[in-house]
Design an enzyme around this catalytic site. Structure first.
Site, mmCIF file in Angstrom:
data_model
loop_
_atom_site.group_PDB
_atom_site.id
_atom_site.type_symbol
_atom_site.label_atom_id
_atom_site.label_comp_id
_atom_site.label_asym_id
_atom_site.label_seq_id
_atom_site.Cartn_x
_atom_site.Cartn_y
_atom_site.Cartn_z
ATOM 1 N N ARG A 79 0.816 -1.218 0.000
ATOM 2 C CA ARG A 79 0.000 0.000 0.000
ATOM 3 C C ARG A 79 0.850 1.268 0.000
ATOM 4 N NH1 ARG A 79 -3.326 1.649 -2.689
ATOM 5 N NH2 ARG A 79 -4.181 -0.450 -2.543
ATOM 6 N N ASP B 85 3.140 38.583 -9.979
ATOM 7 C CA ASP B 85 2.021 37.818 -9.428
ATOM 8 C C ASP B 85 0.658 38.366 -9.856
ATOM 9 O OD1 ASP B 85 1.115 35.674 -7.697
ATOM 10 O OD2 ASP B 85 0.418 37.248 -6.347
ATOM 11 N N LYS C 108 7.160 38.040 -0.087
ATOM 12 C CA LYS C 108 5.838 38.087 -0.702
ATOM 13 C C LYS C 108 5.053 39.261 -0.125
ATOM 14 C CE LYS C 108 4.096 34.344 -2.229
ATOM 15 N NZ LYS C 108 3.385 33.041 -2.385
ATOM 16 N N GLU D 115 8.170 39.458 -4.650
ATOM 17 C CA GLU D 115 6.886 39.467 -5.344
ATOM 18 C C GLU D 115 6.451 40.889 -5.650
ATOM 19 O OE1 GLU D 115 2.526 38.844 -3.701
ATOM 20 O OE2 GLU D 115 3.516 36.896 -3.915
ATOM 21 N N LYS E 26 3.144 24.451 -2.126
ATOM 22 C CA LYS E 26 1.778 23.955 -1.922
ATOM 23 C C LYS E 26 1.771 22.440 -2.105
ATOM 24 C CE LYS E 26 -0.194 28.358 -3.389
ATOM 25 N NZ LYS E 26 -0.999 29.083 -4.399
#
Length: 288
Positions: A103, A225, A170, A203, A138
């Site tokens: 698995r 962005d 950012k 950013e 992410k």
């Protein structure tokens, strides 16, 4: 990252050991109840979908961790296109050991193959342009290295691995620091005082921020962005050769080529790792 490095292999081993602990607990009682400890067998990894295969090397590490005496005969290597009915590898040895590893090996390979498959679609789409596809942070907590490994297998480029290996200023960093230039200046002081040599990405939310970023030296890359195509082209022209460029913000397979046409060096997409459907794979016993 070099996925064969000692550092990477140690991280992969930790993932395997933790996953086995989670799955096995005090024993695989399904196997223990009906399969003799001395029984041996053979199984094949059957592909039941079309895509890019990834996770073969990881599966080998899983089988080795469970039982060093298991033998794996690899027929299809990582990064290869596969279709329904292909057989990626055979594993031979203790039947109980094969079932213990099954698995974990499948779960990882299905997800890694899905990520590699989606990445390859972006890579193929961007062929002929200078733009490369990047992953992001992410990722699924605890298995980031596997997902970024799959991106590389699919032909993509790894962005930073975490908060530790690159400076990325950012919108929130900029706002909390009091503005673009203040954030950059404070960062440079921090790097000097701490003796760290880290690349700086900043950013930009608009063209004015890009102009302000460019007034500061030592920036490795500007993250353009959530710009539309028109303003992305303006941003690229404005930046020129002063630093590298990266577009991000909901870029999809449908829009990626248009952003590449704007001349950016990179496109980053969280969807490579957070929005994929597992490739259908199964491990089946071979009766000889």
């Amino acid at each position: 990252m070099d996925y064969n490095s000692i550092e990477a292999q140690e991280e992969i081993t930790r993932i395997i050991q933790n996953a086995l602990r989670e799955d096995l607990g005090d024993g695989d009682h399904s196997s223990l109840s009906c399969i003799p400890t001395t029984a041996t067998g053979k199984a094949r990894l059957l592909v039941k979908d079309d895509g890019i295969l990834a996770g073969v090397a990881f599966a080998q590490a899983v089988f080795k961790e469970v039982d060093p005496n298991l033998h794996i005969d690899v027929r299809i290597e990582d990064g290869s296109p596969v279709k329904y009915g292909d057989e990626a590898f055979y594993v031979t040895g203790s039947s109980q050991s094969i079932l213990k590893a099954e698995r974990l090996a499948l779960n990882a390979m299905q997800r890694m193959s899905a990520i590699a498959t989606k990445t390859r679609k972006f890579v193929d789409l961007l062929e002929g342009t200078k733009t490369q596809i990047l992953d992001t942070r992410k990722t699924t907590p605890g298995i980031r290295i596997l997902e970024k490994w799959a991106v590389e297998i699919g032909g993509g480029v790894n962005h930073r691995f975490g908060l530790h290996d690159m400076i990325m200023l950012k919108d929130n960093h900029i706002d909390f620091a009091g503005g673009v230039s203040k954030a950059i200046q404070k960062t440079k002081i921090y790097l000097k005082d701490s003796g760290r040599d880290l690349k700086i990405i900043v950013e930009a939310r608009n063209l004015d921020e890009i102009k302000e970023i460019l007034s500061n030296e030592g920036i490795y890359r500007i993250l353009i962005d959530n710009f539309d195509y028109k303003n992305t082209r303006k941003a690229v022209d404005l930046i020129g050769n002063q630093c590298l460029t990266e577009s991000s913000g909901g870029i999809t397979l449908e829009t990626a080529k248009k952003y590449a046409a704007c001349g950016v060096d990179f496109i980053s997409s969280g969807s490579l790792t957070h929005s994929v459907y597992n490739l259908d794979l199964s491990l089946k016993a071979v009766h000889e």
